[in-house]
Design a protein around this motif. Sequence first.
Motif, PDB file in Angstrom:
ATOM      1  N   VAL A 180       0.858  -1.178   0.000  1.00  0.00           N
ATOM      2  CA  VAL A 180       0.000   0.000   0.000  1.00  0.00           C
ATOM      3  C   VAL A 180       0.895   1.230   0.000  1.00  0.00           C
ATOM      4  O   VAL A 180       1.845   1.319   0.778  1.00  0.00           O
ATOM      5  CB  VAL A 180      -0.923   0.041   1.240  1.00  0.00           C
ATOM      6  N   GLU A 181       0.613   2.177  -0.891  1.00  0.00           N
ATOM      7  CA  GLU A 181       1.276   3.483  -0.849  1.00  0.00           C
ATOM      8  C   GLU A 181       0.263   4.507  -0.366  1.00  0.00           C
ATOM      9  O   GLU A 181      -0.814   4.641  -0.939  1.00  0.00           O
ATOM     10  CB  GLU A 181       1.813   3.889  -2.219  1.00  0.00           C
ATOM     11  N   PHE A 182       0.610   5.214   0.699  1.00  0.00           N
ATOM     12  CA  PHE A 182      -0.288   6.186   1.317  1.00  0.00           C
ATOM     13  C   PHE A 182       0.277   7.580   1.107  1.00  0.00           C
ATOM     14  O   PHE A 182       1.457   7.825   1.369  1.00  0.00           O
ATOM     15  CB  PHE A 182      -0.440   5.889   2.813  1.00  0.00           C
ATOM     16  N   SER A 183      -0.543   8.502   0.605  1.00  0.00           N
ATOM     17  CA  SER A 183      -0.076   9.858   0.338  1.00  0.00           C
ATOM     18  C   SER A 183      -1.167  10.863   0.677  1.00  0.00           C
ATOM     19  O   SER A 183      -2.341  10.503   0.868  1.00  0.00           O
ATOM     20  CB  SER A 183       0.355  10.002  -1.126  1.00  0.00           C
ATOM     21  N   VAL A 184      -0.777  12.132   0.733  1.00  0.00           N
ATOM     22  CA  VAL A 184      -1.678  13.208   1.160  1.00  0.00           C
ATOM     23  C   VAL A 184      -1.484  14.410   0.248  1.00  0.00           C
ATOM     24  O   VAL A 184      -0.355  14.738  -0.134  1.00  0.00           O
ATOM     25  CB  VAL A 184      -1.389  13.629   2.619  1.00  0.00           C
ATOM     26  N   ARG A 185      -2.564  15.073  -0.126  1.00  0.00           N
ATOM     27  CA  ARG A 185      -2.531  16.381  -0.781  1.00  0.00           C
ATOM     28  C   ARG A 185      -3.320  17.353   0.076  1.00  0.00           C
ATOM     29  O   ARG A 185      -4.248  16.955   0.792  1.00  0.00           O
ATOM     30  CB  ARG A 185      -3.138  16.311  -2.187  1.00  0.00           C
ATOM     31  N   TYR A 186      -3.000  18.661  -0.015  1.00  0.00           N
ATOM     32  CA  TYR A 186      -3.658  19.619   0.864  1.00  0.00           C
ATOM     33  C   TYR A 186      -3.406  21.032   0.377  1.00  0.00           C
ATOM     34  O   TYR A 186      -2.543  21.279  -0.480  1.00  0.00           O
ATOM     35  CB  TYR A 186      -3.156  19.464   2.309  1.00  0.00           C
ATOM     36  N   ALA A 187      -4.173  21.986   0.912  1.00  0.00           N
ATOM     37  CA  ALA A 187      -3.993  23.407   0.620  1.00  0.00           C
ATOM     38  C   ALA A 187      -4.119  24.172   1.930  1.00  0.00           C
ATOM     39  O   ALA A 187      -4.994  23.872   2.756  1.00  0.00           O
ATOM     40  CB  ALA A 187      -5.022  23.904  -0.383  1.00  0.00           C
ATOM     41  N   VAL A 188      -3.245  25.156   2.123  1.00  0.00           N
ATOM     42  CA  VAL A 188      -3.225  25.939   3.353  1.00  0.00           C
ATOM     43  C   VAL A 188      -4.115  27.160   3.194  1.00  0.00           C
ATOM     44  O   VAL A 188      -4.050  27.867   2.181  1.00  0.00           O
ATOM     45  CB  VAL A 188      -1.795  26.372   3.707  1.00  0.00           C
ATOM     46  N   GLN A 189      -4.952  27.428   4.198  1.00  0.00           N
ATOM     47  CA  GLN A 189      -5.895  28.545   4.146  1.00  0.00           C
ATOM     48  C   GLN A 189      -5.240  29.797   4.736  1.00  0.00           C
ATOM     49  O   GLN A 189      -5.547  30.213   5.842  1.00  0.00           O
ATOM     50  CB  GLN A 189      -7.159  28.186   4.919  1.00  0.00           C
ATOM     51  N   SER A 190      -4.320  30.388   3.971  1.00  0.00           N
ATOM     52  CA  SER A 190      -3.651  31.591   4.464  1.00  0.00           C
ATOM     53  C   SER A 190      -2.954  32.305   3.326  1.00  0.00           C
ATOM     54  O   SER A 190      -2.254  31.683   2.521  1.00  0.00           O
ATOM     55  CB  SER A 190      -2.619  31.221   5.547  1.00  0.00           C
ATOM     56  N   ASP A 191      -3.112  33.632   3.259  1.00  0.00           N
ATOM     57  CA  ASP A 191      -2.389  34.424   2.272  1.00  0.00           C
ATOM     58  C   ASP A 191      -0.896  34.429   2.558  1.00  0.00           C
ATOM     59  O   ASP A 191      -0.076  34.646   1.660  1.00  0.00           O
ATOM     60  CB  ASP A 191      -2.903  35.864   2.259  1.00  0.00           C
ATOM     61  N   LYS A 192      -0.509  34.207   3.805  1.00  0.00           N
ATOM     62  CA  LYS A 192       0.903  34.224   4.173  1.00  0.00           C
ATOM     63  C   LYS A 192       1.669  33.067   3.551  1.00  0.00           C
ATOM     64  O   LYS A 192       2.889  33.092   3.476  1.00  0.00           O
ATOM     65  CB  LYS A 192       1.060  34.187   5.693  1.00  0.00           C
ATOM     66  N   ALA A 193       0.949  32.039   3.127  1.00  0.00           N
ATOM     67  CA  ALA A 193       1.608  30.853   2.570  1.00  0.00           C
ATOM     68  C   ALA A 193       1.667  30.891   1.049  1.00  0.00           C
ATOM     69  O   ALA A 193       2.004  29.901   0.415  1.00  0.00           O
ATOM     70  CB  ALA A 193       0.863  29.594   3.015  1.00  0.00           C
ATOM     71  N   VAL A 194       1.381  32.065   0.431  1.00  0.00           N
ATOM     72  CA  VAL A 194       1.286  32.138  -1.009  1.00  0.00           C
ATOM     73  C   VAL A 194       2.598  31.792  -1.703  1.00  0.00           C
ATOM     74  O   VAL A 194       2.613  31.295  -2.824  1.00  0.00           O
ATOM     75  CB  VAL A 194       0.786  33.539  -1.433  1.00  0.00           C
TER      76      VAL A 194
END
Length: 397
Positions: A180-194
């Motif tokens: 099994v290969e386990f992975s994650v995608r995501y987006a940060v809710q902040s303008d500071k992380a642009v």
Amino acid sequence: MSSENTIAVDLTLVDEGSRKIDTAPDGVRIGAVSLGMWQEDVISAPSDMSDDWDTYLIRINYELVLEPGLPPLSWFEVRADFASNTPEPAFIVDALPHATSAPRVPTSYALNRYLALVPTDFDSSAAAHLPGTTDIINVFGIGRGAVRWQHSSPAGGVLQGARSAWAVLAVPKGRMKQTVEFSVRYAVQSDKAVDYRPTQQPVSFTLTLSAPAQSRGAVEPPNSADPAEPPPGSPPYVFISYAHDDARRKTNALRFGELLRRCGIDAHLDQWDCDQRGDWSLWAIRHTREADFVIVLASPMCKAVGNGEVDHKTHRGLQTELGQLRELLHADSEKWVPKVLPVVLPGERVEDLPLFLRPYTMDHYLVDEFTREEIEDLLPVLTRRPRRPRPPLGPGA
């Protein structure tokens, strides 16, 4: 049981240019998604399923933990890949949670004879349980080797905490070790992380499977049909055609598709097939021709397109779908009239169905709420199982 509780995927922001967060050279760790204990149970596959496969019900536990003081995630997605680097890949027959666009109450599920997970009110027949959630969830990959669950929230950032998922897994017969290969995608809710790019490093591990001959924990799908199941053969394959008039109508189409799938109907909708680039006109043609039924959802734009009241550049996708239905109905009405079903969802009107569907001289189906009770007139048509079977003839006078 398989202990995978030491495995975690770190979530790290990597500098993409001018810095707006003070980070170490290799990025800033904002949290992790950790795996808890996974549970696997042997499933006694139905007798009409190919004996080339062994089947299992897998419970997948994972937990989102974020570092204090950092912004929340707009969304995150976990992916469990059972097919990577494997010459004979496994595949997902069904998976929970199903897609949902509204808060969900705690729900129990049973396996029907097609190895689909369907809601049940009877605890003794339940094979899987899901707690309630406020997440909006999309699921991708059912019928393939990798399954993905995407979590977001109507209230803003997704909440931290533990979540559970279930997968009905088919593996080549005799396989006792599954990668099994386990992975994650995501987006940060902040303008500071642009100026920072979200990264993660997938992890691989081996899931140990029980021998199918063992009776321990075996899950027995029912052998005979019950009200949540389709008739003998494959579950009814339904394609939903609708106009993307606005966000409300898109949401209603999604809720209707989710309702059909909860009732054991193999519903297909464009919102579930947008995980890769493709030719949407060919996609629509394939679904229309292969489906057991095509459902057309009423709306003002659907009526306008179907009646030829808009120019050829407006709603081109819907023009392709409805134009094909007109052609098929004209070429072979005996075959296609029973297959094309006009449906009126909450807030819509019968008057907003195209004339070529003949909504008044033939049947149409009203759905006032997104509940099983509200589609009791539609389900017998899709399953070809009448609500009130015709009684046998008596001996007469």
